[in-house]
Design a protein around this motif. Structure first.
Motif, PDB file in Angstrom:
ATOM      1  N   LEU A  39       0.786  -1.238   0.000  1.00 22.28           N
ATOM      2  CA  LEU A  39       0.000   0.000   0.000  1.00 22.28           C
ATOM      3  C   LEU A  39       0.817   1.286   0.000  1.00 22.28           C
ATOM      4  O   LEU A  39       0.392   2.279  -0.588  1.00 22.28           O
ATOM      5  CB  LEU A  39      -0.971  -0.005   1.190  1.00 22.28           C
ATOM      6  N   LEU A  40       1.967   1.292   0.678  1.00 28.48           N
ATOM      7  CA  LEU A  40       2.814   2.490   0.635  1.00 28.48           C
ATOM      8  C   LEU A  40       3.718   2.380  -0.588  1.00 28.48           C
ATOM      9  O   LEU A  40       4.944   2.283  -0.510  1.00 28.48           O
ATOM     10  CB  LEU A  40       3.624   2.634   1.930  1.00 28.48           C
ATOM     11  N   PHE A  48      -0.013   4.366  -5.334  1.00 30.33           N
ATOM     12  CA  PHE A  48      -1.026   5.037  -4.516  1.00 30.33           C
ATOM     13  C   PHE A  48      -0.548   6.380  -3.948  1.00 30.33           C
ATOM     14  O   PHE A  48      -1.262   7.001  -3.171  1.00 30.33           O
ATOM     15  CB  PHE A  48      -1.450   4.115  -3.368  1.00 30.33           C
ATOM     16  N   LEU A  49       0.640   6.823  -4.356  1.00 29.66           N
ATOM     17  CA  LEU A  49       1.175   8.073  -3.835  1.00 29.66           C
ATOM     18  C   LEU A  49       0.434   9.266  -4.433  1.00 29.66           C
ATOM     19  O   LEU A  49       0.309   9.386  -5.649  1.00 29.66           O
ATOM     20  CB  LEU A  49       2.663   8.177  -4.157  1.00 29.66           C
ATOM     21  N   VAL A  50      -0.065  10.160  -3.568  1.00 29.96           N
ATOM     22  CA  VAL A  50      -0.771  11.343  -4.059  1.00 29.96           C
ATOM     23  C   VAL A  50       0.017  12.627  -3.842  1.00 29.96           C
ATOM     24  O   VAL A  50      -0.261  13.654  -4.464  1.00 29.96           O
ATOM     25  CB  VAL A  50      -2.169  11.496  -3.410  1.00 29.96           C
ATOM     26  N   GLU A  92       4.771  12.094   3.221  1.00 31.10           N
ATOM     27  CA  GLU A  92       4.168  11.443   2.062  1.00 31.10           C
ATOM     28  C   GLU A  92       2.693  11.195   2.356  1.00 31.10           C
ATOM     29  O   GLU A  92       2.329  10.831   3.475  1.00 31.10           O
ATOM     30  CB  GLU A  92       4.861  10.113   1.755  1.00 31.10           C
ATOM     31  N   ILE A  93       1.857  11.407   1.354  1.00 25.92           N
ATOM     32  CA  ILE A  93       0.422  11.128   1.480  1.00 25.92           C
ATOM     33  C   ILE A  93       0.050  10.091   0.425  1.00 25.92           C
ATOM     34  O   ILE A  93       0.399  10.236  -0.751  1.00 25.92           O
ATOM     35  CB  ILE A  93      -0.423  12.406   1.305  1.00 25.92           C
ATOM     36  N   TYR A  94      -0.644   9.038   0.876  1.00 24.75           N
ATOM     37  CA  TYR A  94      -1.054   7.959  -0.012  1.00 24.75           C
ATOM     38  C   TYR A  94      -2.575   7.882  -0.090  1.00 24.75           C
ATOM     39  O   TYR A  94      -3.272   8.159   0.895  1.00 24.75           O
ATOM     40  CB  TYR A  94      -0.502   6.614   0.482  1.00 24.75           C
ATOM     41  N   TYR A  95      -3.058   7.485  -1.249  1.00 22.36           N
ATOM     42  CA  TYR A  95      -4.500   7.351  -1.442  1.00 22.36           C
ATOM     43  C   TYR A  95      -5.077   6.247  -0.556  1.00 22.36           C
ATOM     44  O   TYR A  95      -4.433   5.214  -0.332  1.00 22.36           O
ATOM     45  CB  TYR A  95      -4.805   7.028  -2.910  1.00 22.36           C
ATOM     46  N   SER A  96      -6.277   6.469  -0.054  1.00 19.90           N
ATOM     47  CA  SER A  96      -7.047   5.411   0.610  1.00 19.90           C
ATOM     48  C   SER A  96      -8.504   5.593   0.217  1.00 19.90           C
ATOM     49  O   SER A  96      -9.005   6.728   0.176  1.00 19.90           O
ATOM     50  CB  SER A  96      -6.896   5.480   2.126  1.00 19.90           C
ATOM     51  N   GLY A 107      -4.749   6.400   9.770  1.00 12.44           N
ATOM     52  CA  GLY A 107      -3.505   5.673  10.005  1.00 12.44           C
ATOM     53  C   GLY A 107      -3.390   4.480   9.067  1.00 12.44           C
ATOM     54  O   GLY A 107      -4.325   4.158   8.322  1.00 12.44           O
ATOM     55  N   PHE A 108      -2.241   3.809   9.120  1.00  8.95           N
ATOM     56  CA  PHE A 108      -2.045   2.673   8.214  1.00  8.95           C
ATOM     57  C   PHE A 108      -3.074   1.580   8.451  1.00  8.95           C
ATOM     58  O   PHE A 108      -3.555   0.954   7.503  1.00  8.95           O
ATOM     59  CB  PHE A 108      -0.630   2.093   8.355  1.00  8.95           C
ATOM     60  N   GLN A 109      -3.442   1.318   9.715  1.00 14.01           N
ATOM     61  CA  GLN A 109      -4.389   0.250  10.006  1.00 14.01           C
ATOM     62  C   GLN A 109      -5.740   0.528   9.348  1.00 14.01           C
ATOM     63  O   GLN A 109      -6.367  -0.384   8.789  1.00 14.01           O
ATOM     64  CB  GLN A 109      -4.566   0.090  11.520  1.00 14.01           C
ATOM     65  N   GLN A 110      -6.197   1.773   9.397  1.00 17.43           N
ATOM     66  CA  GLN A 110      -7.450   2.135   8.730  1.00 17.43           C
ATOM     67  C   GLN A 110      -7.325   1.975   7.220  1.00 17.43           C
ATOM     68  O   GLN A 110      -8.232   1.481   6.556  1.00 17.43           O
ATOM     69  CB  GLN A 110      -7.812   3.586   9.080  1.00 17.43           C
TER      70      GLN A 110
END
Length: 247
Positions: free
Chosen positions: A26-27, A31-33, A40-44, A64-67
């Motif tokens: 995922l990181l 998925f990097l925005v 760094e901000i990644y798409y979710s 957070g990563f868990q979410q």
């Protein structure tokens, strides 16, 4: 860098099914925005769905990563089962919103604040189940932000010291609030989200009533119980004043 879900939909379909997704999954550049210095901000996908019928809007700092992980696993499963993208996004929202111990702590505090009584619902837990239709959850930084690879906590760097974070908090976030009912109650979790809401209100960028001084429910906030007890009476008063004005 991606701009919306259509830019990374193929990558989502390529995620493995029926297994726990890792940071390596995922990181990922797919998925990097956005990136600025060590942020760094990644798409979710779970903050794509907007509940325009919400009576309560709960606002965190950033997922957070868990979410993020739960949201992707849910969406990938729903799409594989033939459900629509819209349905999958809604289900990922339900799965990912303040997941884990944070949700349990949050429910407990909302219960003690008298929110269920004000809303005339069974209990605070039902906001995340049978009464989900009146709840909208989001974050001032819409997508998961990471500082040096770790969950961003709102302090290093401060939001207003980073152009990328500021653009999310002071441009994208109020645009989302503008799509939500003006009579809804906004509950910012912790000092960082509270500060952003206060600044937006001073700039005339929000129309909703919001609470101040609600502690962040994260297990990492060891002072949350003391903070809550100090603010509890004022929070109860603010909630019932809001419900009276909304009537």
């Amino acid at each position: 860098m991606i701009k919306n879900i259509s830019d990374c939909l193929e990558a989502i379909y390529n995620l493995p099914l029926n297994q726990s997704l890792s940071r390596e999954h995922l990181l990922h550049s797919s998925f990097l925005v956005g990136k600025e210095n060590n942020v760094e901000i990644y798409y979710s996908p779970h903050n794509e769905y907007i509940n325009k019928d919400a009576k309560v809007i709960i606002v965190g700092i950033t997922p957070g990563f868990q979410q993020m992980k739960l949201a992707y696993e849910t969406l990938r499963s729903e799409l594989a089962n033939g459900h629509s993208l819209e349905y999958g996004l809604k289900k990922s929202k339900i799965a990912g919103s303040f997941a884990g111990s944070m949700r349990r702590n949050l429910i407990h505090m909302l219960e003690e604040c008298g929110l269920p009584t004000a809303l005339r619902i069974k209990d605070a837990a039902s906001l995340f189940s049978t009464e989900r239709n009146i709840l909208h959850t989001t974050s001032v930084i819409k997508y998961p932000a990471f500082y040096k690879g770790k969950n961003y906590t709102g302090s290093q760097p401060m939001i207003n010291k980073n152009k990328l974070l500021s653009s999310y908090a002071y441009t994208i976030f109020p645009e989302e609030l503008a799509q939500l009912p003006s009579k809804a109650l906004v509950i910012p979790l912790g000092k960082v989200a509270d500060h952003v809401l206060t600044n937006l209100a001073q700039e005339g960028k929000i129309k909703q009533t919001f609470l101040t001084g609600f502690p962040h429910p994260s297990g990492a906030n060891g002072h949350r119980r003391k903070q809550f007890e100090q603010r509890k009476e004022a929070l109860i008063k603010a909630i019932f004043q809001w419900i009276q004005e909304r009537a």
